[in-house]
Design a protein around this motif. Structure first.
Motif, mmCIF file in Angstrom:
data_model
loop_
_atom_site.group_PDB
_atom_site.id
_atom_site.type_symbol
_atom_site.label_atom_id
_atom_site.label_comp_id
_atom_site.label_asym_id
_atom_site.label_seq_id
_atom_site.Cartn_x
_atom_site.Cartn_y
_atom_site.Cartn_z
ATOM 1 N N LYS A 161 -12.654 7.011 3.768
ATOM 2 C CA LYS A 161 -11.632 6.708 2.775
ATOM 3 C C LYS A 161 -12.038 5.464 1.998
ATOM 4 N N VAL A 163 -10.717 2.464 -0.541
ATOM 5 C CA VAL A 163 -9.453 1.827 -0.936
ATOM 6 C C VAL A 163 -9.753 0.578 -1.759
ATOM 7 N N GLN A 167 -5.296 -3.255 -1.025
ATOM 8 C CA GLN A 167 -4.881 -2.363 0.056
ATOM 9 C C GLN A 167 -5.715 -2.612 1.309
ATOM 10 N N TYR A 168 -7.005 -2.819 1.111
ATOM 11 C CA TYR A 168 -7.915 -3.030 2.242
ATOM 12 C C TYR A 168 -7.533 -4.272 3.047
ATOM 13 N N MET A 171 -4.234 -3.629 5.020
ATOM 14 C CA MET A 171 -4.154 -2.413 5.816
ATOM 15 C C MET A 171 -4.566 -2.628 7.271
ATOM 16 N N LYS A 173 -4.101 0.168 9.344
ATOM 17 C CA LYS A 173 -4.682 1.503 9.461
ATOM 18 C C LYS A 173 -4.387 2.264 8.182
ATOM 19 N N HIS A 174 -5.228 3.234 7.879
ATOM 20 C CA HIS A 174 -5.023 4.046 6.687
ATOM 21 C C HIS A 174 -3.743 4.860 6.852
ATOM 22 N N ALA A 177 -5.017 9.026 6.939
ATOM 23 C CA ALA A 177 -6.301 9.540 7.419
ATOM 24 C C ALA A 177 -6.276 9.952 8.880
ATOM 25 N N CYS A 197 -12.907 3.189 6.542
ATOM 26 C CA CYS A 197 -12.305 2.754 5.277
ATOM 27 C C CYS A 197 -13.200 1.719 4.617
#
Length: 275
Positions: A161, A163, A167-168, A171, A173-174, A177, A197
């Motif tokens: 994924k 990002v 967002q990264y 985050m 966790k995604h 996903a 990610c």
């Protein structure tokens, strides 16, 4: 706020990476792949496979695994039954901005898939290769099927994924996903997988490791069974499952981006049966 929450908050504010020791171990292994020489023959074969897959027909047809893991408000059983019978829209309903994002994501996928080839963790047909579940008539395309013997004694599924930086950094966790990964593990009958990610701006990456969890996939199996039932009913009773209550017209919020919109409402290209 508990101690764990405070640690997570502090890590996010400082940009520190939050992942398990197992994930950190796999990160070190994958970082080492960037130092490997290119496998020109296999990498070229992989790129050719991706570029020419379905060259006789570029159409997306049938039922796809990703459609069964969406939220309750987005899931439409009628659309899934229709997808097994009629031609669907081929992205005409998707904005060009979203198309550009998809294309950038494809490039990041290809980078990692070629690294798995270089390391000998995957073969060409293990990467971005469409599988089919006959029982539910579901197509699914795992990003990576691999075997990393220094990490795990068996096959794993990997999902990639990309990002954005904001967002990264936030985050843990995604958002989706892991559900997709669990669903693929069920369909492929594998018991371990990972989500990779990547920050599309900095190329930093983080990993999430998962063991198969039957409780997570139970709702998706229930949906697949329901689709199977309503699909068979079309031919046994000549009845199509009804639309959701908030599907008020072909261009309503619910339907405007649906790939089965034309077949559902019999507009535009209408109802063209899949050959």
């Amino acid at each position: 706020m508990g101690l764990i929450d405070e640690i997570k908050k502090s890590a996010m504010s400082s940009g520190a990476k939050i992942q398990t020791s197992e994930a950190s171990q796999l990160e070190k292994i994958l970082n080492a792949t960037f130092y490997l020489p290119k496998d020109i023959e296999k990498e070229a074969a992989f790129v050719k496979q991706v570029m020419t897959r379905g060259a006789e027909s570029q159409e997306r047809v049938g039922l796809h695994a990703s459609a069964l893991i969406v939220g309750e408000n987005d899931f439409c059983i009628r659309a899934q039954v229709l997808s097994l019978i009629y031609r669907q829209l081929q992205g005409e309903q998707v904005s060009v901005g979203l198309k550009r994002i998809f294309e950038q994501g494809n490039a990041i996928h290809e980078k990692w898939q070629r690294l798995f080839i270089r390391a000998g963790y995957s073969e060409v047909n293990d990467l971005d290769f469409t599988n089919f579940n006959k029982k539910y008539q579901i197509s699914y395309t795992p990003d990576i099927i691999c075997r990393i013997p220094e990490f795990y004694d068996g096959e794993m599924i990997g999902e990639i994924k990309s990002v954005n930086t904001m967002q990264y950094r936030k985050m843990i966790k995604h958002p989706s996903a892991s559900k997709q990964l669990q669903w693929y593990m069920f369909l492929k009958n594998l018991r371990k997988g990972f989500v990779l990610c990547e920050d599309k701006n900095t190329q930093d990456f983080k990993l999430e490791l998962y063991d198969y969890d039957s409780h997570i996939v139970a709702p998706f199996i229930e949906r697949a069974e329901a689709i199977k039932y309503y699909y068979e009913r079309v031919f046994s009773e000549h009845k199509m499952v009804s639309r959701p209550k908030d599907a008020n017209g072909p261009y309503c919020k619910r339907c405007e981006k649906c790939a089965m919109r034309d077949a559902c409402w019999n507009i535009g290209q209408g109802r063209i049966k899949i050959k």
